[in-house]
Structures are given as C-alpha cells and as structure tokens.
Design a protein around this motif. Structure first.
Motif, PDB file in Angstrom:
ATOM      1  N   ARG A 197       6.779   9.161   4.699  1.00 50.10           N
ATOM      2  CA  ARG A 197       5.665   9.486   4.114  1.00 50.10           C
ATOM      3  C   ARG A 197       5.852  10.407   2.829  1.00 50.10           C
ATOM      4  O   ARG A 197       5.410   9.844   1.694  1.00 50.10           O
ATOM      5  N   SER A 198       6.580  11.550   2.914  1.00 49.55           N
ATOM      6  CA  SER A 198       6.753  12.442   1.825  1.00 49.55           C
ATOM      7  C   SER A 198       8.031  13.179   1.995  1.00 49.55           C
ATOM      8  O   SER A 198       8.057  13.258   3.017  1.00 49.55           O
TER       9      SER A 198
ATOM     10  N   VAL B 188       5.477   9.998  -7.383  1.00 54.47           N
ATOM     11  CA  VAL B 188       4.877   8.934  -6.565  1.00 54.47           C
ATOM     12  C   VAL B 188       5.568   7.539  -6.868  1.00 54.47           C
ATOM     13  O   VAL B 188       5.544   7.379  -7.903  1.00 54.47           O
ATOM     14  N   LEU B 189       6.483   7.097  -5.924  1.00 53.81           N
ATOM     15  CA  LEU B 189       6.998   5.914  -6.247  1.00 53.81           C
ATOM     16  C   LEU B 189       6.839   4.863  -4.928  1.00 53.81           C
ATOM     17  O   LEU B 189       6.492   5.059  -3.925  1.00 53.81           O
ATOM     18  N   ASP B 190       6.565   3.623  -5.452  1.00 54.99           N
ATOM     19  CA  ASP B 190       6.370   2.432  -4.440  1.00 54.99           C
ATOM     20  C   ASP B 190       7.642   1.765  -4.095  1.00 54.99           C
ATOM     21  O   ASP B 190       8.834   2.201  -4.796  1.00 54.99           O
ATOM     22  N   ARG B 191       7.876   0.829  -3.218  1.00 58.76           N
ATOM     23  CA  ARG B 191       9.026   0.304  -2.453  1.00 58.76           C
ATOM     24  C   ARG B 191       9.802  -0.504  -3.578  1.00 58.76           C
ATOM     25  O   ARG B 191      10.911  -0.182  -3.639  1.00 58.76           O
TER      26      ARG B 191
ATOM     27  N   VAL C 269       0.705  -1.322   0.056  1.00 56.43           N
ATOM     28  CA  VAL C 269      -0.106   0.057   0.052  1.00 56.43           C
ATOM     29  C   VAL C 269       0.897   1.204  -0.090  1.00 56.43           C
ATOM     30  O   VAL C 269       0.374   2.216  -0.677  1.00 56.43           O
ATOM     31  N   TRP C 270       2.118   1.202   0.519  1.00 60.45           N
ATOM     32  CA  TRP C 270       2.780   2.497   1.135  1.00 60.45           C
ATOM     33  C   TRP C 270       3.419   2.987  -0.231  1.00 60.45           C
ATOM     34  O   TRP C 270       3.768   2.337  -1.380  1.00 60.45           O
ATOM     35  N   ARG C 271       3.169   4.249  -0.382  1.00 60.10           N
ATOM     36  CA  ARG C 271       3.854   5.129  -1.628  1.00 60.10           C
ATOM     37  C   ARG C 271       4.603   6.195  -1.078  1.00 60.10           C
ATOM     38  O   ARG C 271       4.148   6.934  -0.010  1.00 60.10           O
ATOM     39  N   LEU C 272       6.019   6.411  -1.501  1.00 57.07           N
ATOM     40  CA  LEU C 272       6.589   7.593  -1.421  1.00 57.07           C
ATOM     41  C   LEU C 272       6.200   8.846  -2.077  1.00 57.07           C
ATOM     42  O   LEU C 272       6.064   8.614  -3.369  1.00 57.07           O
ATOM     43  N   GLU C 273       5.762  10.003  -1.694  1.00 54.41           N
ATOM     44  CA  GLU C 273       5.615  11.068  -2.403  1.00 54.41           C
ATOM     45  C   GLU C 273       6.383  12.147  -2.672  1.00 54.41           C
ATOM     46  O   GLU C 273       7.122  12.480  -1.374  1.00 54.41           O
ATOM     47  N   LEU C 274       7.076  12.450  -3.684  1.00 53.48           N
ATOM     48  CA  LEU C 274       7.960  13.416  -3.865  1.00 53.48           C
ATOM     49  C   LEU C 274       7.303  14.646  -4.307  1.00 53.48           C
ATOM     50  O   LEU C 274       6.812  14.754  -5.440  1.00 53.48           O
ATOM     51  N   ALA C 275       7.520  15.843  -3.560  1.00 53.45           N
ATOM     52  CA  ALA C 275       7.015  17.254  -4.084  1.00 53.45           C
ATOM     53  C   ALA C 275       7.662  18.228  -4.184  1.00 53.45           C
ATOM     54  O   ALA C 275       9.171  18.176  -3.945  1.00 53.45           O
TER      55      ALA C 275
ATOM     56  N   THR D 163       8.403  14.263   5.826  1.00 54.12           N
ATOM     57  CA  THR D 163       7.179  14.149   6.695  1.00 54.12           C
ATOM     58  C   THR D 163       6.967  12.607   7.030  1.00 54.12           C
ATOM     59  O   THR D 163       7.185  11.661   5.989  1.00 54.12           O
ATOM     60  N   SER D 164       6.688  12.468   8.185  1.00 58.36           N
ATOM     61  CA  SER D 164       6.657  10.815   8.514  1.00 58.36           C
ATOM     62  C   SER D 164       5.279  10.567   8.800  1.00 58.36           C
ATOM     63  O   SER D 164       4.380  11.451   8.875  1.00 58.36           O
ATOM     64  N   PHE D 165       5.027   9.211   8.995  1.00 56.40           N
ATOM     65  CA  PHE D 165       3.532   8.732   9.311  1.00 56.40           C
ATOM     66  C   PHE D 165       3.506   8.844  10.764  1.00 56.40           C
ATOM     67  O   PHE D 165       2.298   8.794  11.201  1.00 56.40           O
ATOM     68  N   ASP D 166       4.590   9.311  11.484  1.00 55.78           N
ATOM     69  CA  ASP D 166       4.530   9.607  12.967  1.00 55.78           C
ATOM     70  C   ASP D 166       3.968  11.167  13.135  1.00 55.78           C
ATOM     71  O   ASP D 166       4.433  12.040  12.625  1.00 55.78           O
TER      72      ASP D 166
END
Lengths: 155, 427
Positions: free
Chosen positions: B420-421, B305-308, B292-298, B362-365
């Motif tokens: 997260r991003s 958007v990249l996956d693992r 499910v996890w995706r890395l967002e680069l802004a 930014t983290s999911f924390d």
C-alpha cells in the motif's frame, strides 16, 4: 578422594558445569515469567519427554518383542527369517506417521487452508499408499529371497 | 557407594523396571549415533539462530530475549541465497536427524531405569540435566514439525517457545557433550567401525563392557549392528526424500506429505507456494483493483503517489529491473523465480530520500506481518525490488498483486505482498 568428591559424588568441575547449564535453562524460563502461556510451554516440554519414555518407547518395544517372538517360532518352519521384512516396513510407516501426522489426521485444517489455499484431504491417502509400497516391497524381497534360497539350497 | 548413604541392592534381587534384551545395544552403538548428532545438531542450532538474525533488528520474534541473543551481526543481502540456505538446512537437517535422535534415545533408554535411581547428588543433577536435554530436543522437534505443517495445536507462540527451547537445548547439549565425550571416545575405540561394517548377523555378539547399556541376558540377535545403522540411515534418507521437494523445484511432487509439495494452479508464472492467501489476509479486492490502486511513497519533502501504469512505464527515472531471486520461508520451503519491477532505491530517490536508513512497507493485509522494515543497505541493493511481475506474468492476487516486495536473502514473511505504501526513513 577429597571431602567434596565424597559428599557430592564427582569433582567440582562437574558441579560447575551443571550449574552453568541450569543457569542458562533457568534464565530462558525466567524470560517466560510474564508470558500467559508459560505453563502450557512447560507442560509440553515435560510432556513430550514423558510421552516418548512411557508411551512411545514401551509401545514400539512391545510390538518388536511380539514380532521377534512370533518370527522365532516361524523360523523353525521357514528358511529365511521374516522378522526384518515386517520390522522395516513397520518402522518406515511409523516414522512417516510420526513426522507427517498433522496432515494425515487433518489437524490444523483451517490454518493450513489459510496458509496454502489447499485442504489436507490428500495426505491420509498418500500416506496409506506409501505404507502399501513399504509393505509390498518388503514382501516382494522376501519372496525373491525365499525363492533364491529354495533354488540354491542355502539358508 | 556406601559413602553416599545408599545401600547396594541385596544380592540376587532384580532391580525394578523393564528388562532390556537387545544384543546390539551398547556404548559403541550409542557413541556412533552420538557422533552423528554431535556434528549435525550444532548445525541445526546455528542455522536456527541465523534465521532469527535474518528477521532483522527490531523485527525478531521473540523480541525481548535478554542475554539470549546471537552476537549483533547484521544478516547480509549477499549472497542472495544465504537465507534460503540457512532456513533450508535448519528445517531439512532438523527433520533428517529425527531418526538418529530416536535411535539414540532407544540406545540409552536402559540408563533411565538404573538401580538405584539416584546414586549421589552429582548423579541426581546429571539426571535432571538429561531431562532438559531430552525434553528440549523432543520439544524443538515436535514444535518444528507442527509449525511446518501449520498445526498450532499447542496454543502458545511457536517463535517464543522454539527460540527459548533452543537455548535450553544448547545449554543441556553442551553439558552432555563435555560429560560424555571421554566415554564416547573410549567406546568408539573399543570396536573398529570398518570391522563392524563387515560383521554379518551370524557373527554379531553383544558388546563386552558397557555398564547399564549392555543387556544382562541378551536375546538372540535378529539384526547386525551394521544393519541397525543402515536402518537409521535409511530412515534419514526416507525423510530427506520426502522433504527435499520443498526446496528443489523439480522434486516438488516428492514432498507429497507436506503442504509445500503442492503448488497452486493459478495464472501462468504463479505456480509457487503461497504462505497466506488473499482471502485469509482479508484483502479487499476493490482496493487492489489496478484502476483504483495507488502506491504512496512517504518520508520525503512531499508524498509521492504512483499508479500501476506509471510503475510499469516509469521512463528513465523509474526503469523496470529484472532479478532472479529466491522466495524462502523460515518454515522450510523456497522457490526461485525471475521478478520484474522497480528498484527500491529508485523509489527512494523519487521520494526524495536517496540514502534511507530503512524503508517501512505497509500492506493492505491488516495482519501482524502486514508491515515490515527493510534495512537501508538492503533498500540500496541493486536487486531489491517492488515486484510487479513474476516469470513475465502479472503477480496473482494470492502472490501479492498489484505489487510485492522481493529482496535478496530475506525471510519470505518480509517480502510484503499487496503493498500500500513505503515510508523511507532517514534515521
């Protein structure tokens, strides 16, 4: 002696230096004015000095005086003075207790668990073992010194 | 003394307060302990300030310290072990000097009970500055000791109090050194260290001169001066032995009284300290599921958007890079590991911002450290990584799976976990 020195008790440089020191400390305190925990910080700041001077110091001095008195009396009977064989393990135990107290008395357990994934259960046992090692080593050295003294006939 | 209006104590009257009897207390012993602190404490203070600097512009805690900030230096990324060194020295040396500080306080305590308690305005001010000195050194020690053991019983911000307390200490320490240095030099010259180290208990006598510090009616000595110095040094060595394991990996089990003497079992390669567990951070396991996890680069022209899987096999555009870097915490522990992941600078190029001024991670924390800015120079460092693996194994959930930041010479708290991003900023 100048008039200033007579009234103040030291030279003007002394006053200048102290005022500069107080200015920095006062400025640091000013930065805390808006902080709701400023009073708490002040209480801890003065509190630690008071606890050292009127609790910790009298306590260890009294223990040490009792120790020297007792060992002075024992001295007449034994050959090797025992005082430092009690003092050293006591000092080492006290120092480690002071520095590692939070873990030993399991203080702040929740934060500790969140930060590390561990509880604080092992610390008290580990510290007691350390105390036993200090006391045991010191006792062993005392016995060896006494035996050596008895064999060679020295003091 | 009569000029200041204070009458001398009547002849034969005993000044109030405790009677000090130690035969080895005196200016010489005080000065020897003082010299150790004169060398050691400034090192602790400076490394502490450097740790503050290392948090980086805009991220220092406390933020608003007015004029009380170190000069505007940027904490360098090279050498990569620099922050590991400064935090290790700050915490380690701070702890090791505690026996010396306590011995020094013991050695000067009679001066607290002098009679009359105040001799002049100068004397009063000097005593107040000593309250600041003793208060601040003990305050810094106690808050530091509590912080490295995660005990926040004091109920105020550790960072704010420890930082401002350090400035009070530095000011009071400087005043004390200027005022006492001449007396200390005189005291050191009064006895030879070499001779003192050869003097056994049987030849130990009280010091000849020394005002308030030398006992009027000294007790029989039970310890020589060299013995007392050995006891203090031994105390420091004991603390050193019980602390060094926080940093030196093979000695880790020696720090058995500190949280950092223990390492989590965890999956292979993940046996190093955790500073915030996934459970404590409230990480939602479904959000970091690799499917499910995706890395967002802004920050670029369009979000990327990249996956693992793409990160692990990004081809020529996003090659995997391996770097051996320390993870070092301002709380005094560190661990060196080999990290594998993609370079932050490659991610920046992919996002369309090849030379960013900073990268905001930014983290999911959702906690206070769930967001951190990496300065531009550090983003471009060839060893700055979004790490996916450690020592050849996937990161464990507690170490930030699916991906965490690891950059050279950075406080551990800014090596953000559960990324997260990443937003690359131009200004």
């Amino acid at each position: 002696m100048t008039r200033f020195t007579t009234v103040y008790g030291a030279g003007p440089g002394h006053l200048l230096l102290l005022v500069a020191g107080f200015a920095v400390a006062g400025y640091a305190a000013l930065l805390l004015l808006d902080d709701p925990s400023a009073l708490r910080i002040l209480v801890w700041f003065v509190g630690v000095a008071l606890v050292h001077d009127v609790v910790l110091f009298p306590l260890y001095s009294a223990v040490d005086r009792a120790l020297t008195t007792v060992s002075g009396r024992l001295r007449r009977h034994g050959r090797i003075p025992i005082v430092n064989h009690v003092r050293l393990p006591l000092l080492a135990s006290g120092l480690t207790l002071l520095v590692f107290l939070p873990g030993i008395i399991r203080q702040g357990e929740e934060t500790h668990l969140a930060a590390t994934g561990f509880d604080q259960q092992p610390y008290a046992t580990a510290w007691l073992l350390l105390v036993a090692v200090f006391a045991g080593t010191s006792a062993l050295v005392y016995v060896l010194r006494s035996a050596h003294a008895a064999l060679t006939g020295d003091r | 003394m009569t000029e200041t209006g204070t009458a001398p104590p009547p002849r034969g009257a005993r000044p109030p307060g405790p009677r000090f009897r130690s035969p080895i207390r005196g200016p010489w012993l005080t000065a020897v302990l003082g010299v150790v602190l004169l060398v050691g404490l400034p090192v602790v203070a400076v490394t502490g300030l450097l740790d503050y600097v290392a948090y980086g512009p805009g991220q220092q805690i406390p933020g608003d310290v007015g004029l009380l900030r170190p000069p505007g230096i940027v904490f360098p990324s090279d050498p990569p072990w620099l922050f590991r060194l400064t935090q290790g020295v700050h915490v380690g040396l701070g702890l090791v000097l505690i026996p010396v500080v306590l011995a020094k306080l013991w050695s000067v305590l009679p001066a607290l009970f002098v009679f009359p308690p105040v001799r002049s305005v100068a004397h009063l001010l000097e005593r107040l500055s000593l309250l600041l000195l003793v208060g601040s050194i003990l305050f810094e020690s106690v808050t530091g000791i509590l912080n490295i053991q995660y005990d926040y019983v004091f109920g105020f911000s550790f960072y704010t109090a420890h930082y401002l307390g350090a400035w009070v200490f530095m000011a009071a320490f400087a005043v004390h050194v200027v005022l006492k240095l001449p007396a200390a030099v005189r005291a050191l010259r009064s006895r030879s260290l070499r001779a003192e180290l050869r003097t056994p208990l049987s030849r130990t006598r009280p010091e000849e001169t020394g005002g308030d510090l030398v006992a009027e009616r000294p007790a029989e000595p039970t310890m020589s001066r060299r013995g007392a110095l050995a006891v203090v040094g031994g105390g420091s060595l004991l603390i050193a032995a019980l602390t060094v394991g926080q940093t030196v990996e093979p000695l880790r089990p020696l720090a058995f009284l500190l949280p950092r003497g223990r390492v989590p079992d965890g999956p292979p390669g993940n046996d190093f300290p955790i500073n915030r567990t996934a459970a404590a951070a409230g990480i939602d396991r479904s959000a970091v599921d690799p499917e499910v996890w995706r890395l967002e680069l802004a920050g670029g022209p369009a979000p990327v958007v990249l996956d693992r899987a793409r990160l692990l096999d990004g081809g020529a555009e996003l090659p995997l890079h391996t770097a051996t870097l320390p993870l070092a915490c301002v709380e005094g522990w560190s661990a060196v590991r080999t990290w594998t992941g993609v370079r932050l600078r490659d991610l920046a190029a992919l996002a369309g911002v090849p030379t960013p001024a900073s990268a905001v991670v930014t983290s999911f924390d959702p906690g206070g450290f769930g967001r951190a800015a990496v300065p531009g120079a550090r983003v471009l460092h060839p060893d700055s990584l979004l790490a996916l693996r450690v020592d050849g194994h996937d990161l464990s959930l507690d170490h930030g799976f699916p991906a965490r930041i690891i950059t050279p010479s950075t406080p551990g708290v800014h090596c953000t976990k559960w990324v997260r991003s990443i937003e690359f900023r131009r200004v």
